[in-house]
Design a protein around this motif. Structure first.
Motif, PDB file in Angstrom:
ATOM      1  N   LYS A 105       0.788  -1.277   0.070  1.00 16.09           N
ATOM      2  CA  LYS A 105       0.116   0.173   0.012  1.00 16.09           C
ATOM      3  C   LYS A 105       0.844   1.360   0.316  1.00 16.09           C
ATOM      4  O   LYS A 105       0.363   2.521  -0.184  1.00 16.09           O
ATOM      5  N   GLU A 106       2.055   1.259   0.261  1.00 17.66           N
ATOM      6  CA  GLU A 106       2.816   2.199   0.823  1.00 17.66           C
ATOM      7  C   GLU A 106       4.228   2.486  -0.207  1.00 17.66           C
ATOM      8  O   GLU A 106       4.963   3.128   0.138  1.00 17.66           O
ATOM      9  N   ILE A 107       4.449   1.710  -1.208  1.00 12.99           N
ATOM     10  CA  ILE A 107       5.464   1.542  -2.064  1.00 12.99           C
ATOM     11  C   ILE A 107       5.109   1.524  -3.533  1.00 12.99           C
ATOM     12  O   ILE A 107       4.453   0.612  -3.961  1.00 12.99           O
ATOM     13  N   VAL A 108       5.766   2.298  -4.427  1.00 11.73           N
ATOM     14  CA  VAL A 108       5.865   1.992  -5.797  1.00 11.73           C
ATOM     15  C   VAL A 108       7.168   1.836  -6.317  1.00 11.73           C
ATOM     16  O   VAL A 108       7.995   2.800  -6.094  1.00 11.73           O
ATOM     17  N   VAL A 109       7.515   0.985  -7.172  1.00  9.96           N
ATOM     18  CA  VAL A 109       8.943   0.800  -7.729  1.00  9.96           C
ATOM     19  C   VAL A 109       8.792   1.653  -9.198  1.00  9.96           C
ATOM     20  O   VAL A 109       7.911   1.487 -10.015  1.00  9.96           O
ATOM     21  N   THR A 110       9.951   2.308  -9.348  1.00  8.99           N
ATOM     22  CA  THR A 110       9.945   3.199 -10.652  1.00  8.99           C
ATOM     23  C   THR A 110      11.281   2.829 -11.465  1.00  8.99           C
ATOM     24  O   THR A 110      12.080   2.161 -10.845  1.00  8.99           O
TER      25      THR A 110
END
Length: 390
Positions: free
Chosen positions: A88-93
């Motif tokens: 819910k609190e991480i996006v990998v870019t």
């Protein structure tokens, strides 16, 4: 042909990347663009060889492979003390460059204002403009690169939506103190503002300086958007693995922006990099000792040559004063091009980092092997004689 975008007409190419091309053109030692000339940890290379045959080789989940996000959440909690929900609190870019762009686009509307400290990494101003925001620059005053609290609050009073904070700082090597971080946090709360942090140099610090995570300060968890990458910590700048950590409501928006910007980060590299995220504490101690050695070698050499430069508290950059060698009518860009061609060392002109009229500083980086740094120092020993003969 139809007219082009007015939003991008004021852009130049990246001066940092341009200086890499100029360094290559003249065979100069490239101390401009900040990437190492030494290998990543052996553990990553060994795992990369396995993944080449085992996979995965197809799309990962858009916001990052599950095992990568879980490893990242564990590492973040270990160093910051804050628990992070990997779902819910991480996006990998695709690198911290995309992380910052996605963060700004997710929270800033066209016409809204964003505070940027000057000097700044050149992408920040561009990120604000591409998202339709209006940057407000607050000076960090050399040589200590501190800021005037009243000037900063004056910027907040203009009705800003976010502040961008690079800590440790590229290009000046400043590490913000707890008192400075608390002052920024208190103003962000007072004026209801996001703080978007760039923390890619979190593990590259020089004693007694310590990295403070903005989202650990009272009242800042819900308004901090952390951008980071694995590039500097594991010497894998070409892998382009970055991430955003933020509250769930913000991450829901970042996921959408990221999905349409790049779809997702490279699946085999995420699988490999889990090994890095699981490294023991001793790895980070060794990393700091390695950078301390490189800093001592390079800055010690500059001191022996009698040059005037800043002594970084973190990151791996040195800003040097070129006033005594630069021609009066010459720009720092022209000086750097001349230095690459005639002295054989590549640097970045300081004007690419400052909103103020700064034309007498250049930036070196020292994330290099000993022989590379010594070779650059040997060439810089000829700078004064070369400049005198121009």
């Amino acid at each position: 042909m139809p007219s082009l975008s007015t939003r991008t007409e004021q852009f130049t190419d990246s001066v940092i990347r341009r200086m890499t091309r100029i360094s290559a053109k003249y065979g100069a030692i490239n101390l401009s663009q900040g990437f190492p000339d030494f290998d990543p940890p052996k553990e990553l290379l060994d795992r990369l060889a396995q993944v080449a045959y085992e996979g995965p080789h197809q799309y990962a989940l858009t916001w990052g492979a599950q095992n990568f996000r879980e490893a990242l959440a564990r590492k973040q909690e270990h160093f910051s003390g804050l628990s992070v929900d990997p779902n819910k609190e991480i996006v990998v870019t695709c690198g911290s460059t995309e992380a910052m762009m996605a963060a700004v686009m997710s929270v800033v509307n066209p016409g809204e204002k964003v505070i940027v400290f000057s000097p700044f990494y050149e992408n920040y101003g561009a990120d604000a403009i591409l998202s339709g925001a209006v940057p407000i620059y607050v000076p960090l005053n050399p040589p200590a690169f501190d800021f005037d609290p009243e000037v900063l609050e004056d910027a907040f009073r203009q009705g800003v939506k976010a502040l961008i904070l690079c800590n440790p700082s590229n290009p000046c090597g400043k590490v913000f103190t707890y008192e400075e971080m608390k002052l920024i946090a208190d103003l962000a709360i007072k004026y209801d503002t996001f703080v978007i942090t760039d923390e890619v140099y979190e593990h590259i610090l020089y004693k007694p300086n310590k990295h403070i995570y903005m989202n650990t300060l009272p009242g800042m968890r819900e308004r901090t958007i952390t951008c980071n990458s694995l590039s500097k910590t594991y010497s894998i700048t070409g892998w382009r693995l970055g991430y955003v950590i933020a509250p769930e409501e913000v991450i829901d928006r970042v996921k959408k922006v990221h999905d349409f910007l790049t779809v997702g980060a490279a699946a085999p590299l995420m699988e490999t990099a889990v090994v890095g995220l699981n490294m023991p504490d001793s790895y980070y101690v060794d990393l700091q000792n390695h950078y301390q050695h490189m800093k001592d070698l390079f800055t010690g050499g500059l001191k022996d040559l009698g040059f005037t430069f800043t002594d970084p508290q973190g990151a791996y950059y040195v800003m040097m004063d070129i006033s005594k060698w630069k021609k009066k009518e010459e720009t720092d860009v022209q000086f750097c091009e001349w230095m690459a061609a005639e002295v054989g060392v590549g640097a970045v002109p300081g004007s690419s980092f400052f909103r103020e009229d700064v034309n007498h500083l250049i930036r070196f980086h020292f994330a290099k092997q000993d022989e590379t740094l010594q070779g650059a120092l040997d060439r810089l020993a000829n700078l004064e004689a070369k400049a005198a003969g121009r």
